[in-house]
Design a protein around this motif. Structure first.
Motif, PDB file in Angstrom:
ATOM      1  N   GLY A 146       0.816  -1.205   0.000  1.00  0.00           N
ATOM      2  CA  GLY A 146       0.000   0.000   0.000  1.00  0.00           C
ATOM      3  C   GLY A 146       0.851   1.256   0.000  1.00  0.00           C
ATOM      4  N   LEU A 147       0.280   2.318   0.550  1.00  0.00           N
ATOM      5  CA  LEU A 147       0.942   3.622   0.561  1.00  0.00           C
ATOM      6  C   LEU A 147       1.371   4.071   1.954  1.00  0.00           C
ATOM      7  CD1 LEU A 147      -1.475   5.480  -1.894  1.00  0.00           C
ATOM      8  CD2 LEU A 147       0.772   4.518  -2.407  1.00  0.00           C
ATOM      9  N   LEU A 148       0.863   3.395   2.993  1.00  0.00           N
ATOM     10  CA  LEU A 148       1.115   3.812   4.372  1.00  0.00           C
ATOM     11  C   LEU A 148       1.816   2.699   5.148  1.00  0.00           C
ATOM     12  CD1 LEU A 148      -2.396   5.402   4.982  1.00  0.00           C
ATOM     13  CD2 LEU A 148      -0.258   6.624   4.535  1.00  0.00           C
ATOM     14  N   ASP A 149       2.629   3.087   6.130  1.00  0.00           N
ATOM     15  CA  ASP A 149       3.340   2.110   6.957  1.00  0.00           C
ATOM     16  C   ASP A 149       2.355   1.202   7.698  1.00  0.00           C
ATOM     17  OD1 ASP A 149       5.710   3.352   6.192  1.00  0.00           O
ATOM     18  OD2 ASP A 149       5.766   4.636   7.969  1.00  0.00           O
ATOM     19  N   ARG A 150       2.807  -0.012   7.982  1.00  0.00           N
ATOM     20  CA  ARG A 150       1.990  -1.019   8.688  1.00  0.00           C
ATOM     21  C   ARG A 150       2.657  -1.292  10.035  1.00  0.00           C
ATOM     22  NH1 ARG A 150       2.887  -6.569   8.927  1.00  0.00           N
ATOM     23  NH2 ARG A 150       1.082  -7.903   9.092  1.00  0.00           N
ATOM     24  N   TYR A 151       1.904  -1.127  11.135  1.00  0.00           N
ATOM     25  CA  TYR A 151       2.441  -1.279  12.481  1.00  0.00           C
ATOM     26  C   TYR A 151       1.764  -2.430  13.216  1.00  0.00           C
ATOM     27  CZ  TYR A 151       4.298   3.405  11.766  1.00  0.00           C
ATOM     28  OH  TYR A 151       4.978   4.495  11.281  1.00  0.00           O
ATOM     29  N   VAL A 152       2.582  -3.310  13.790  1.00  0.00           N
ATOM     30  CA  VAL A 152       2.051  -4.396  14.611  1.00  0.00           C
ATOM     31  C   VAL A 152       2.952  -4.603  15.828  1.00  0.00           C
ATOM     32  CG1 VAL A 152       1.023  -5.594  12.628  1.00  0.00           C
ATOM     33  CG2 VAL A 152       3.259  -6.306  13.460  1.00  0.00           C
ATOM     34  N   LEU A 153       2.360  -5.140  16.883  1.00  0.00           N
ATOM     35  CA  LEU A 153       3.117  -5.602  18.037  1.00  0.00           C
ATOM     36  C   LEU A 153       3.214  -7.113  17.938  1.00  0.00           C
ATOM     37  CD1 LEU A 153       4.458  -5.182  20.840  1.00  0.00           C
ATOM     38  CD2 LEU A 153       2.177  -5.484  21.835  1.00  0.00           C
ATOM     39  N   GLN A 154       4.434  -7.623  17.923  1.00  0.00           N
ATOM     40  CA  GLN A 154       4.650  -9.068  17.955  1.00  0.00           C
ATOM     41  C   GLN A 154       4.848  -9.478  19.408  1.00  0.00           C
ATOM     42  OE1 GLN A 154       7.216 -10.904  14.713  1.00  0.00           O
ATOM     43  NE2 GLN A 154       8.151  -8.908  15.004  1.00  0.00           N
ATOM     44  N   ILE A 155       4.072 -10.457  19.828  1.00  0.00           N
ATOM     45  CA  ILE A 155       4.235 -11.026  21.163  1.00  0.00           C
ATOM     46  C   ILE A 155       4.637 -12.475  20.959  1.00  0.00           C
ATOM     47  CG2 ILE A 155       3.139 -11.505  23.382  1.00  0.00           C
ATOM     48  CD1 ILE A 155       0.987  -9.390  22.556  1.00  0.00           C
ATOM     49  N   THR A 156       5.761 -12.847  21.499  1.00  0.00           N
ATOM     50  CA  THR A 156       6.211 -14.230  21.421  1.00  0.00           C
ATOM     51  C   THR A 156       6.156 -14.806  22.824  1.00  0.00           C
ATOM     52  OG1 THR A 156       7.692 -13.615  19.618  1.00  0.00           O
ATOM     53  CG2 THR A 156       8.069 -15.754  20.661  1.00  0.00           C
ATOM     54  N   GLY A 157       5.573 -15.975  22.950  1.00  0.00           N
ATOM     55  CA  GLY A 157       5.459 -16.572  24.282  1.00  0.00           C
ATOM     56  C   GLY A 157       5.419 -18.080  24.215  1.00  0.00           C
ATOM     57  N   THR A 158       5.470 -18.666  25.384  1.00  0.00           N
ATOM     58  CA  THR A 158       5.382 -20.110  25.525  1.00  0.00           C
ATOM     59  C   THR A 158       3.925 -20.478  25.758  1.00  0.00           C
ATOM     60  OG1 THR A 158       7.590 -20.113  26.506  1.00  0.00           O
ATOM     61  CG2 THR A 158       6.267 -22.101  26.786  1.00  0.00           C
ATOM     62  N   TYR A 159       3.476 -21.522  25.054  1.00  0.00           N
ATOM     63  CA  TYR A 159       2.080 -21.933  25.120  1.00  0.00           C
ATOM     64  C   TYR A 159       2.000 -23.456  25.271  1.00  0.00           C
ATOM     65  CZ  TYR A 159      -2.719 -22.770  23.532  1.00  0.00           C
ATOM     66  OH  TYR A 159      -4.019 -23.164  23.445  1.00  0.00           O
ATOM     67  N   TYR A 160       1.289 -23.884  26.301  1.00  0.00           N
ATOM     68  CA  TYR A 160       1.055 -25.318  26.517  1.00  0.00           C
ATOM     69  C   TYR A 160      -0.450 -25.552  26.564  1.00  0.00           C
ATOM     70  CZ  TYR A 160       5.978 -25.688  27.744  1.00  0.00           C
ATOM     71  OH  TYR A 160       7.352 -25.650  27.709  1.00  0.00           O
ATOM     72  N   GLY A 161      -1.133 -25.301  25.447  1.00  0.00           N
ATOM     73  CA  GLY A 161      -2.596 -25.386  25.440  1.00  0.00           C
ATOM     74  C   GLY A 161      -3.138 -26.655  24.897  1.00  0.00           C
TER      75      GLY A 161
END
Length: 161
Positions: A146-161
């Motif tokens: 696109g024309l505009l920047d894309r912002y995200v928060l990456q959360i990395t974690g341990t999961y035992y589901g």
């Protein structure tokens, strides 16, 4: 999740633009290495003050050993199909890849040309506060044509589901 942050504060973060932003990925098609190495994305390592909240901690309390990074993907960039190595996370927490979870929390509303696909599912028309996730070595694609920047928060974690 209802956004409690101000996107203008996110845009002012001091993003690092590494020379090799895809060093933590396993490429699905090694013949495409040149496309992976041309990606321009900024990283802010850690959780910036403007994103620290009890709401964030409560929403993702099903993850342990969380680490954070804000990414800024510039227009004209596509990160082709890949899966994450989680090398640093794995070394730090000694967790098998099948127990590592990556959450993408969208910090801004979807804009024309922004996309995320996880395995065979598109993540369309997100709003700030929406989120998606995958476990382990799930293939995914991200981009900003696109024309505009894309912002995200990456959360990395341990999961035992």
């Amino acid at each position: 999740m209802k956004p409690y942050w101000n996107i203008e504060e996110i845009k002012k973060l001091d993003f690092e633009f590494p020379n090799n932003p895809t060093r933590g990925f396993n490429f699905i098609d090694p013949q495409d290495e040149h496309r992976y190495n041309s990606v321009t994305a900024g990283l802010y390592h850690g959780l910036p003050t403007c994103l620290i909240s009890e709401e964030l901690e409560t929403k993702f309390n099903w993850l342990t050993n969380k680490s954070y990074a804000v990414t800024k993907m510039l227009p004209g960039n596509v990160l082709p199909t890949h899966y994450d190595k989680y090398s640093f996370y794995n070394k730090t927490h000694n967790v098998k890849i099948e127990h590592i979870c990556r959450v993408i929390l969208f910090l801004d509303d979807w804009k024309l040309g922004h996309f995320l696909q996880i395995k065979d599912k598109d993540v369309p028309n997100w709003k700030a506060g929406d989120w998606a996730y995958w476990i382990g070595s799930t293939p995914h694609i991200a981009g900003n044509i696109g024309l505009l920047d894309r912002y995200v928060l990456q959360i990395t974690g341990t999961y035992y589901g």
